[in-house]
Design a protein around this motif. Structure first.
Motif, PDB file in Angstrom:
ATOM      1  N   HIS B 129       0.805  -1.214  -0.011  1.00 19.77           N
ATOM      2  CA  HIS B 129      -0.008  -0.251   0.040  1.00 19.77           C
ATOM      3  C   HIS B 129       0.784   1.131   0.053  1.00 19.77           C
ATOM      4  CE1 HIS B 129       0.089   0.194   4.791  1.00 19.77           C
ATOM      5  NE2 HIS B 129       0.861  -0.543   4.178  1.00 19.77           N
TER       6      HIS B 129
ATOM      7  N   SER C 265      -9.031  18.420   5.851  1.00 16.48           N
ATOM      8  CA  SER C 265     -10.399  18.516   5.237  1.00 16.48           C
ATOM      9  C   SER C 265     -10.603  17.494   4.218  1.00 16.48           C
ATOM     10  CB  SER C 265     -10.142  20.051   4.458  1.00 16.48           C
ATOM     11  OG  SER C 265      -9.257  19.759   3.340  1.00 16.48           O
ATOM     12  N   ASP C 266     -11.706  17.890   3.334  1.00 18.12           N
ATOM     13  CA  ASP C 266     -11.960  16.751   2.532  1.00 18.12           C
ATOM     14  C   ASP C 266     -10.775  16.508   1.363  1.00 18.12           C
ATOM     15  OD1 ASP C 266     -12.134  19.104   0.975  1.00 18.12           O
ATOM     16  OD2 ASP C 266     -14.275  18.773   0.464  1.00 18.12           O
ATOM     17  N   GLY C 268      -7.549  16.123   2.327  1.00 20.68           N
ATOM     18  CA  GLY C 268      -6.276  15.576   2.965  1.00 20.68           C
ATOM     19  C   GLY C 268      -5.948  15.996   4.261  1.00 20.68           C
ATOM     20  N   VAL C 269      -4.907  15.793   4.669  1.00 21.13           N
ATOM     21  CA  VAL C 269      -4.547  16.355   6.046  1.00 21.13           C
ATOM     22  C   VAL C 269      -3.149  17.018   5.843  1.00 21.13           C
ATOM     23  CG1 VAL C 269      -3.568  15.311   8.257  1.00 21.13           C
ATOM     24  CG2 VAL C 269      -5.572  14.219   7.083  1.00 21.13           C
TER      25      VAL C 269
ATOM     26  N   TYR D 236     -13.355  15.191   6.721  1.00 10.77           N
ATOM     27  CA  TYR D 236     -12.408  14.735   6.264  1.00 10.77           C
ATOM     28  C   TYR D 236     -12.241  13.255   6.521  1.00 10.77           C
ATOM     29  CZ  TYR D 236     -11.766  15.560  11.360  1.00 10.77           C
ATOM     30  OH  TYR D 236     -12.082  15.581  12.565  1.00 10.77           O
ATOM     31  N   ASN D 258      -4.835   4.710   4.635  1.00  8.95           N
ATOM     32  CA  ASN D 258      -4.560   3.631   3.836  1.00  8.95           C
ATOM     33  C   ASN D 258      -2.987   3.505   3.382  1.00  8.95           C
ATOM     34  OD1 ASN D 258      -6.999   2.693   3.400  1.00  8.95           O
ATOM     35  ND2 ASN D 258      -7.636   4.146   2.017  1.00  8.95           N
ATOM     36  N   ALA D 271      -0.811  14.482   4.108  1.00 14.44           N
ATOM     37  CA  ALA D 271      -0.865  13.088   4.312  1.00 14.44           C
ATOM     38  C   ALA D 271      -2.236  12.584   3.833  1.00 14.44           C
ATOM     39  CB  ALA D 271      -0.610  12.892   5.977  1.00 14.44           C
ATOM     40  N   GLU D 272      -2.680  11.445   3.959  1.00 17.21           N
ATOM     41  CA  GLU D 272      -3.782  10.753   3.590  1.00 17.21           C
ATOM     42  C   GLU D 272      -4.991  11.088   4.569  1.00 17.21           C
ATOM     43  OE1 GLU D 272      -4.629   7.164   1.599  1.00 17.21           O
ATOM     44  OE2 GLU D 272      -2.582   6.818   1.438  1.00 17.21           O
ATOM     45  N   LYS D 273      -6.149  11.204   4.154  1.00 17.90           N
ATOM     46  CA  LYS D 273      -7.247  11.378   5.236  1.00 17.90           C
ATOM     47  C   LYS D 273      -7.358   9.775   6.072  1.00 17.90           C
ATOM     48  CE  LYS D 273     -10.077  12.389   1.942  1.00 17.90           C
ATOM     49  NZ  LYS D 273     -11.432  12.859   1.442  1.00 17.90           N
ATOM     50  N   PRO D 274      -8.036  10.021   7.124  1.00 16.24           N
ATOM     51  CA  PRO D 274      -8.262   8.685   7.760  1.00 16.24           C
ATOM     52  C   PRO D 274      -9.136   7.757   6.934  1.00 16.24           C
ATOM     53  CG  PRO D 274      -9.027  10.672   9.213  1.00 16.24           C
ATOM     54  CD  PRO D 274      -8.721  10.910   7.676  1.00 16.24           C
TER      55      PRO D 274
END
Lengths: 336, 336, 336, 336
Positions: B129, C265-266, C268-269, D236, D258, D271-274
């Motif tokens: 991943h 936010s929608d 990303g972080v 998010y 992910n 970074a990626e969202k949860p």
């Protein structure tokens, strides 16, 4: 270039003196006063280039060359000295809290208004880079409508019991900053407070009539909900974090550390502890609040922490104490 | 639904068996073979629901019902068995490396092409991943032109010396995955290799004719530069990170851990160590490469790790060994 | 209290002036010189409280009250001015690089030794809080024997082509700091260098005879391997990281940012980009190297960045250039 | 090897079926029942290898070969079916909440005790790797005495209004897991609850008689204080974090993502969202709670989420609703 007098030469008075000397281009310190003028204080003033050291703050108020004063004396003198300073036409930077008594604060604000002088309260954390970053996200609209405001505020160790006894209690001494932060980050006023608190760190604190651990819920005028968690003792250091969550996103901050180093060994992956305490963590914010104050005096701008910002956290602290005592949520309208 | 035979019932053969049973809807395992058929193996096959256990892989190749084979036997048999399997018309999933000899790999690829069967090489990390996330960033154009590709690949502990002696050396055994990763992430071919390596972990490894620590620089056809750092022993665990830096940005990955827990105490702020080793870290990627292989067989798609992907890392490994021996950069054109 | 003269009133001369004024208790600036004395410079000197502004650095060297000089003039004058300063008995802080010519550096070091004056070179990054944290881990033994030393050093944007033409090339202008860092963090000397480099950022840089992207491998006397990756342009800002990996663990640092804020936010972080460039990132280290220099003069201690620390990175840079030109690893013994 | 029947073939019934098939070695599913037996359900059961599909759960209860049942039917049937199952001598895994009515839950627990069967409630988050890591820190004593327990639990989006109307309200539908988590992490019982809640996400939720945002303070028997913050909509993604702070340290967890990829560009460091929602985040915990349940049946061990663990969160939810309605803290002793 303005001339400044500093009233009170304790720790915070000296922090501000150093900030002005090093970082504030538009101001110079003409005098400092303290009820105890020691040789050590005189030596210190000399190395700082402060020409006058008085044992009576009235000498500062009477000096027509001095434009502004910093009230850094003991808490119970903040209000009367501020009133005298306003009457003397001096701009005022007053340390927090202005007073524990609402009527006296109102009297200060009334005199300040009458005199038309600047008045800034020492809520330095508003000038901290991390909390300012949160505020910037809120103001820019990136958070949308704020729904939840969380403040974690934990000291590295409890103060001496003798201090606890005269501190006015945790809400006035420590949480007062967090009450200001909830108002600052939310852009709204607190209307109701509920406290769940206890003595979990040190029973002596309980015997002194105070608590050391609390979760404080605050209902805000805009519908958002604030929550503060406090402890007098976080063994890993000074824990100062916040988060604002809203309709369009959330922003949170972590603690500052002395370096970004991460050490990986067979026992784990280890980062540094938070900076130890408020002088380490908030040093730059002390300088920045002073730059802001001098700027508002020199350029006749409103201060960024005004009289109402001095009053509201005291109202909240009074409500918090009442909530703890009575075990129920307290509306601020009950206090005023 | 296709039927699969597994050749070699060692660790990796069993990993693939479990993946197929649990995660691959389109395939079932009809037989497994191993040169040593023990009672333990028979028991294991029974619990896995594998109906046939053979001591000769030819029984698998001769079964007309079996569509595809997984070559999980010892490295020196990968090439001959793959050739026989191609000639028997079976689709082939072949563990890495295909062979240490370039001519034999080419022979395999030639037979595969002649037979028109699918051929996928077991570079499972392409399905991880984290590395896939890097690849996605590169492919999407978010990185722009790649300039630098960095791979950190460190094992938690050196293998037994007996294994080191027969492993073919660190480049063939361990770095081969990293060579593939550089090609995969850059989308380009390696044209030159330079190695700085040494024996820093265990002198016994040196006595066995191998090294345990290396920095490997790779010049790529698209002008980008790759760099790999390897160690046979990272005391904190399996360190598997990568970064691609380009004209529009950079993307990097951190290690996976068993949890996101952070423990703050008076000794520091402590996170978990990386997942221990390749079975822990890459388990899901083993399943995903199998899903991909079965999908390419069932739906007649190209495999995602093809014959050339099996060949190139071996060429790079040969060049790396030569660079280490001769102390100079080696062009791949010198090898072929 | 020592008196200091500053030779060269460009950017770095002024940075050091501000550091001394604000942070260095034991020193005051008596004079500054520059070949071009403008009204702006005189005004600036006045606000800094520097009483003398000269257009000839010899006036500084001739002033018997001045104990130490900072050589902040153009690179080609570092060596001759340092020699004169040594002969005048002044302690010397010399900006990097001391010179691009090995013989001239040796002459400087010889004169410094003869005169018995302090000599510190401006490798300020040794005083950076993050790199110091790595060094502390190494010195404390927590890393064990160092095996790998990695430095990532990428500028936010390429300098103007006119500057590139006179800069001496990327190795002398930019990577020189990283060469010092490899020596500092490893505690060992570089014995061989190999460069893979290219022009990937801007073809104009190539036309000017320089490169903008490189991976540099360094073999160290203690057996460890160093690796530097450089780019003249990281679109996300100034990327300055390092890692030391050894027998007992590894330590790495991340970039500094203006705040710890994380925005979710929608999309990303999102965290902050690194601090923009060297003045933002390394400001405190400039102050700290000055405190260190003054301390070594006042208290007669060895400087923390001595003559050999000025010489070695230049040797490495020469070897790196030769490696790039000849496409092979270069031993430093070939250079000396 | 035990045989299991699943009552209710909706989403969660199928999740458990897949977990048992893939991950639970000691169990096989003999039958599944649902009030609506469709062709799709029959097909699905066939691919899962479930031999029997019934439209009446009583057929499962009457099968003497079936050792244990999973009650995955609609909430209002959990209690009566559990009672029947206990009377039929079946071990029971019951989805949460057991019931919204305290008396009915007590009746279930009484029947379970009478029958001497195992009873486990579906608080799967106790089996989540992150929350287990917190629990492990607490149990090991590394936290010392717990003082503060914080749970952040925010859904990625509000459920449809039609669902809100029948859900029993946010406390029973969503916060019930957080109530369990406070008990689990603290190792103590809740004695008092205070809620500050509101409708900030969607006015339709308010019209349906529910809230969508809340801060819930919980006083615990051991003196610690718990606090939960809830939102029905975090743009998010699914925000699931917790922290325990105590006398010896604190442990907190972050969200799962992910990948660990971090993308740095001119717009920030991203970074990626949860992971999106509960199926993504908690998939492994669903498998692990099933492994635990089967283990407790097969090896006659106590279940890890017992009858009282089913009862207490319902009591807390009732108190929370009452606190919201009456605007005051509610003691659980008022409810029982």
């Amino acid at each position: 270039m303005i001339k400044v007098g500093i009233i009170g030469a304790g720790r915070i008075g000296r922090v501000h003196s150093e900030s002005i000397t090093k970082y504030v281009k538009g101001a110079e310190i003409k005098a400092i006063s303290d009820i105890r003028v020691t040789d050590e204080l005189k030596d210190w003033a000399r190395t700082m280039g402060i020409p006058n050291v008085y044992d009576d703050y009235k000498q500062i108020l009477q000096d027509p060359e001095i434009d502004a004063v910093l009230v850094c004396s003991s808490t119970n003198t903040h209000a009367p000295i501020s009133i005298e300073a306003a009457q003397a036409g001096k701009h005022i930077f007053c340390e927090k809290p202005v007073d524990a008594n609402v009527e006296r604060i109102k009297e200060v604000l009334s005199e300040v208004e009458k005199a038309g002088v600047k008045f800034q309260v020492g809520f330095n954390r508003r000038f901290d880079h991390n909390f300012k970053a949160i505020k910037d996200h809120v103001v820019s609209g990136k958070i949308g409508e704020p729904h939840l405001i969380r403040v974690t505020s934990r000291d590295p160790d409890a103060p001496p019991i003798e201090y606890v006894k005269v501190s006015g209690g945790m809400f006035f001494d420590m949480t007062i900053h967090d009450f200001d932060m909830i108002r600052y980050l939310s852009g709204s006023e607190v209307i109701e407070v509920y406290v769940a608190g206890g003595v979990l760190v040190d029973p002596e604190i309980g015997k002194a009539g105070d608590i050391d651990t609390a979760v404080i819920t605050l209902k805000l005028a805009n519908g958002a909900i604030g929550v503060i968690d406090n402890s007098r003792k976080a063994v890993y250091g000074y824990d100062q974090r916040a988060e604002v969550f809203g309709s369009k996103g959330a922003v949170q901050t972590a603690n500052d550390t002395n370096s970004t180093a991460i050490y990986s060994s067979d026992t784990g992956v280890i980062a540094e502890k938070p900076k130890y305490f408020f002088l380490e963590r908030y040093m730059q914010s002390f300088a920045d609040e002073m730059i802001c104050f001098v700027d508002s005096v020199v350029n006749n701008k409103p201060t960024l922490v005004n009289g109402n910002d001095g009053l509201q956290p005291v109202l909240i602290a009074i409500a918090a104490k009442k909530s703890l005592d009575e075990g129920r949520p307290i509306k601020l309208s009950e206090i005023i």
